[in-house]
Scaffold this motif. Structure first.
Motif, PDB file in Angstrom:
ATOM      1  N   MET A  96       0.834  -1.201   0.000  1.00 48.07           N
ATOM      2  CA  MET A  96       0.000   0.000   0.000  1.00 48.07           C
ATOM      3  C   MET A  96       0.872   1.256   0.000  1.00 48.07           C
ATOM      4  O   MET A  96       0.617   2.210  -0.750  1.00 48.07           O
ATOM      5  N   GLN A  97       1.910   1.270   0.839  1.00 46.11           N
ATOM      6  CA  GLN A  97       2.804   2.428   0.892  1.00 46.11           C
ATOM      7  C   GLN A  97       3.509   2.642  -0.442  1.00 46.11           C
ATOM      8  O   GLN A  97       3.574   3.770  -0.955  1.00 46.11           O
ATOM      9  N   GLN A  98       4.040   1.563  -1.018  1.00 40.27           N
ATOM     10  CA  GLN A  98       4.783   1.695  -2.273  1.00 40.27           C
ATOM     11  C   GLN A  98       3.861   2.121  -3.417  1.00 40.27           C
ATOM     12  O   GLN A  98       4.233   2.975  -4.238  1.00 40.27           O
ATOM     13  N   HIS A  99       2.660   1.543  -3.474  1.00 35.30           N
ATOM     14  CA  HIS A  99       1.764   1.837  -4.595  1.00 35.30           C
ATOM     15  C   HIS A  99       1.209   3.263  -4.515  1.00 35.30           C
ATOM     16  O   HIS A  99       1.166   3.982  -5.523  1.00 35.30           O
ATOM     17  N   ALA A 148       6.901  15.471  -4.165  1.00 34.93           N
ATOM     18  CA  ALA A 148       6.275  14.218  -3.735  1.00 34.93           C
ATOM     19  C   ALA A 148       6.166  14.155  -2.218  1.00 34.93           C
ATOM     20  O   ALA A 148       5.113  13.796  -1.665  1.00 34.93           O
ATOM     21  N   ASN A 149       7.215  14.541  -1.523  1.00 30.89           N
ATOM     22  CA  ASN A 149       7.189  14.467  -0.064  1.00 30.89           C
ATOM     23  C   ASN A 149       6.329  15.561   0.556  1.00 30.89           C
ATOM     24  O   ASN A 149       5.782  15.380   1.651  1.00 30.89           O
ATOM     25  N   SER A 150       6.175  16.674  -0.142  1.00 35.34           N
ATOM     26  CA  SER A 150       5.256  17.704   0.369  1.00 35.34           C
ATOM     27  C   SER A 150       3.818  17.201   0.316  1.00 35.34           C
ATOM     28  O   SER A 150       3.002  17.520   1.186  1.00 35.34           O
ATOM     29  N   ILE A 151       3.501  16.393  -0.703  1.00 38.00           N
ATOM     30  CA  ILE A 151       2.164  15.802  -0.795  1.00 38.00           C
ATOM     31  C   ILE A 151       1.972  14.769   0.312  1.00 38.00           C
ATOM     32  O   ILE A 151       0.907  14.680   0.931  1.00 38.00           O
ATOM     33  N   VAL A 152       3.005  13.995   0.592  1.00 31.99           N
ATOM     34  CA  VAL A 152       2.942  13.032   1.696  1.00 31.99           C
ATOM     35  C   VAL A 152       2.655  13.761   3.001  1.00 31.99           C
ATOM     36  O   VAL A 152       1.765  13.386   3.775  1.00 31.99           O
ATOM     37  N   GLN A 153       3.396  14.829   3.248  1.00 30.39           N
ATOM     38  CA  GLN A 153       3.265  15.564   4.508  1.00 30.39           C
ATOM     39  C   GLN A 153       1.947  16.326   4.615  1.00 30.39           C
ATOM     40  O   GLN A 153       1.494  16.657   5.719  1.00 30.39           O
ATOM     41  N   SER A 154       1.294  16.579   3.478  1.00 27.40           N
ATOM     42  CA  SER A 154       0.015  17.292   3.505  1.00 27.40           C
ATOM     43  C   SER A 154      -1.134  16.405   3.995  1.00 27.40           C
ATOM     44  O   SER A 154      -2.231  16.901   4.269  1.00 27.40           O
ATOM     45  N   ASN A 155      -0.877  15.108   4.090  1.00 23.64           N
ATOM     46  CA  ASN A 155      -1.877  14.157   4.611  1.00 23.64           C
ATOM     47  C   ASN A 155      -3.202  14.259   3.859  1.00 23.64           C
ATOM     48  O   ASN A 155      -4.281  14.331   4.456  1.00 23.64           O
ATOM     49  N   LEU A 156      -3.114  14.234   2.530  1.00 20.51           N
ATOM     50  CA  LEU A 156      -4.311  14.311   1.701  1.00 20.51           C
ATOM     51  C   LEU A 156      -5.112  13.018   1.802  1.00 20.51           C
ATOM     52  O   LEU A 156      -4.536  11.933   1.917  1.00 20.51           O
ATOM     53  N   PRO A 157      -6.425  13.089   1.737  1.00 20.48           N
ATOM     54  CA  PRO A 157      -7.228  11.868   1.742  1.00 20.48           C
ATOM     55  C   PRO A 157      -7.046  11.105   0.428  1.00 20.48           C
ATOM     56  O   PRO A 157      -6.895  11.705  -0.638  1.00 20.48           O
ATOM     57  N   VAL A 158      -7.044   9.791   0.529  1.00 21.21           N
ATOM     58  CA  VAL A 158      -6.961   8.925  -0.658  1.00 21.21           C
ATOM     59  C   VAL A 158      -8.326   8.275  -0.817  1.00 21.21           C
ATOM     60  O   VAL A 158      -8.746   7.464   0.009  1.00 21.21           O
ATOM     61  N   ARG A 159      -9.036   8.652  -1.884  1.00 22.66           N
ATOM     62  CA  ARG A 159     -10.402   8.199  -2.083  1.00 22.66           C
ATOM     63  C   ARG A 159     -10.475   7.205  -3.237  1.00 22.66           C
ATOM     64  O   ARG A 159      -9.810   7.374  -4.262  1.00 22.66           O
ATOM     65  N   ALA A 197      -6.468  -0.495  -9.847  1.00 23.82           N
ATOM     66  CA  ALA A 197      -7.156  -1.566  -9.126  1.00 23.82           C
ATOM     67  C   ALA A 197      -6.370  -2.033  -7.904  1.00 23.82           C
ATOM     68  O   ALA A 197      -6.744  -3.006  -7.264  1.00 23.82           O
ATOM     69  N   GLY A 198      -5.268  -1.350  -7.572  1.00 23.06           N
ATOM     70  CA  GLY A 198      -4.409  -1.804  -6.488  1.00 23.06           C
ATOM     71  C   GLY A 198      -4.865  -1.368  -5.110  1.00 23.06           C
ATOM     72  O   GLY A 198      -5.878  -0.689  -4.946  1.00 23.06           O
ATOM     73  N   THR A 199      -4.089  -1.768  -4.106  1.00 15.42           N
ATOM     74  CA  THR A 199      -4.385  -1.406  -2.717  1.00 15.42           C
ATOM     75  C   THR A 199      -3.630  -0.128  -2.353  1.00 15.42           C
ATOM     76  O   THR A 199      -2.474   0.057  -2.753  1.00 15.42           O
ATOM     77  N   HIS A 200      -4.280   0.744  -1.578  1.00 16.37           N
ATOM     78  CA  HIS A 200      -3.700   2.046  -1.252  1.00 16.37           C
ATOM     79  C   HIS A 200      -3.973   2.422   0.202  1.00 16.37           C
ATOM     80  O   HIS A 200      -4.898   1.896   0.834  1.00 16.37           O
ATOM     81  N   VAL A 201      -3.162   3.349   0.697  1.00 14.94           N
ATOM     82  CA  VAL A 201      -3.371   3.882   2.045  1.00 14.94           C
ATOM     83  C   VAL A 201      -4.587   4.801   2.027  1.00 14.94           C
ATOM     84  O   VAL A 201      -5.077   5.197   0.957  1.00 14.94           O
ATOM     85  N   ALA A 202      -5.082   5.168   3.217  1.00 13.33           N
ATOM     86  CA  ALA A 202      -6.257   6.036   3.305  1.00 13.33           C
ATOM     87  C   ALA A 202      -5.888   7.507   3.296  1.00 13.33           C
ATOM     88  O   ALA A 202      -6.709   8.350   2.924  1.00 13.33           O
ATOM     89  N   HIS A 203      -4.662   7.839   3.711  1.00 12.29           N
ATOM     90  CA  HIS A 203      -4.194   9.217   3.733  1.00 12.29           C
ATOM     91  C   HIS A 203      -2.731   9.240   3.288  1.00 12.29           C
ATOM     92  O   HIS A 203      -1.959   8.326   3.612  1.00 12.29           O
TER      93      HIS A 203
END
Length: 407
Positions: A96-99, A148-159, A197-203
């Motif tokens: 999930m983290q990698q994808h 990329a890391n600024s987006i990670v740190q922004s804690n955006l929702p993954v829908r 179609a893969g698995t992903h984190v929620a934020h």
């Protein structure tokens, strides 16, 4: 038809379900469940592993009709109906983290460098994306990683959603796959929206960190290797340990390792240059010593010598120096396991060294040899120094008489 709930709920770790069928896949037992929490291999992402009623799941794939098949380490008990399926959560969350990190990184490359992602591969050893771009500057790579890391740190929702045709047409998808089935859309805030179609984190913060580790040319584009989350931490830990060991060995602070290594490398290169010059001088001197008493044979000076051990490159260089002299023939060898021979002649000597080498190797049991008319070499045999010297002496004694200059 069985179904997987992994794409609908990436955080589902186990469920109770029913067995629909037990079968064989490539000689191994397999099972089809009414529902499953296992993600089947696809879209660049590996399958989940785990257990079904305690039996290890080795592989998970989807058949052409959409049936999810689980390959097992051993068969379930005959007549098994109700089972508990449990995934390896550490492996799933890593995927999930990698994808999710890949989606963020792909959009970052698109925005910074206009580079579209053509492929994605995730394995236990490495994660890569293939990009349609000729080359990246160091500045571009740094900007991509920062974005990329600024987006990670922004804690955006993954829908995750399955929009209808009208809603889908209004979305700015990064990539639209050529499929007829309803599209599963993964949106990371408004930053990246794509079909997957893969698995992903929620934020996005669950990706933790994205680190580029390698960039190399791949076909007509670039392949970028990276790591996210726990893999990025482990990568940092390995490299930090390496730098710490280097600092201890060099008796310096970690920050000074690079500069000190550059100084030592420059000094080593200078020493290597001096060593090569000294070796060349010694070989020139040895060449003169070997030629002085060389036996004359039909107007030729034949140097026939075997050593107990000598590097192949030294044999070749010595042969080259010897046959730079008019009328010289060099029959040189190094004994041992394996042994090596070099046969060479000057440009004014009418000999073909290749058949001489073939005969010598046949006599000594050698298997590998080749070269050109005036220099041939081979090996693949074992011989003592005395045996090799005797064989070279026999070649020297059998040399045909000189018939004039070579053409």
């Amino acid at each position: 038809m069985s179904s997987s709930r992994a794409a609908a709920d990436s955080y589902l770790r186990s469920l109770d379900t029913q067995v629909q069928a037990q079968l064989q896949v490539d000689g191994r037992p397999a099972v089809v469940l009414e529902q499953t929490c296992f993600y089947p291999e696809g879209g660049g992402q590996p399958h989940d592993t785990g257990t079904i009623d305690g039996v290890p799941v080795l592989a998970v794939h989807t058949q052409a009709d959409g049936t999810v098949v689980h390959t097992l380490a051993q068969s379930l008990p005959a007549g098994a109906v109700h089972v508990t399926a449990s995934i390896d959560w550490a492996r799933r969350f890593d995927h999930m983290q990698q994808h999710s990190g890949q989606h963020i990184l792909s959009q970052s490359f698109l925005q910074i460098a206009g580079a579209a992602t053509a492929g994605f591969h995730l394995s236990a050893q490495r994660v890569t994306i293939d990009l349609q771009h000729a080359a990246f500057s160091a500045e571009q790579l740094a900007q991509v990683e920062q974005l990329a890391n600024s987006i990670v740190q922004s804690n955006l929702p993954v829908r995750v959603s399955f929009p209808g045709p009208a809603e889908l047409a209004a979305l700015q998808l990064r990539k639209v796959p050529e499929v007829d089935a309803p599209l599963r859309i993964v949106a990371i805030g408004d930053f990246d929206i794509t079909a997957c179609a893969g698995t992903h984190v929620a934020h996005s913060a669950e990706v933790a960190l994205i680190k580029l580790t390698k960039v190399e040319r791949n076909k007509s584009g670039q392949r970028v290797e990276f790591c996210c989350g726990q893999r990025a931490l482990q990568d940092y830990q390995r490299k930090h340990a390496t730098v710490s060991r280097a600092a201890a060995a060099l008796s310096c602070a970690p920050a000074d390792v690079e500069a000190l290594l550059e100084q030592q490398l420059a000094a080593q290169q200078q020493l290597a240059k001096q060593l090569r010059a000294a070796r060349d001088e010694l070989l020139q001197h040895e060449c003169a010593l070997l030629l002085a008493p060389a036996a004359a044979a039909g107007g030729r000076r034949v140097v026939c010598r075997a050593w107990s051990a000598r590097a192949p490159e030294e044999l070749r260089e010595l042969a080259r120096l010897l046959v730079a002299q008019p009328g010289a023939v060099a029959l040189l060898g190094s004994a041992g396991e394996p042994a090596r021979v070099v046969l060479a002649c000057a440009a004014d000597v009418a000999l073909d060294m290749r058949p001489l080498l073939a005969g010598l190797l046949q006599q000594l049991g050698g298997e590998r040899g080749g070269g050109q008319q005036r220099l041939a070499q081979g090996g693949g045999f074992n011989a003592t120094e005395s045996a090799l010297q005797a064989a070279l002496d026999a070649v020297a004694a059998a040399l045909p008489p000189a018939i004039g200059a070579a053409g």
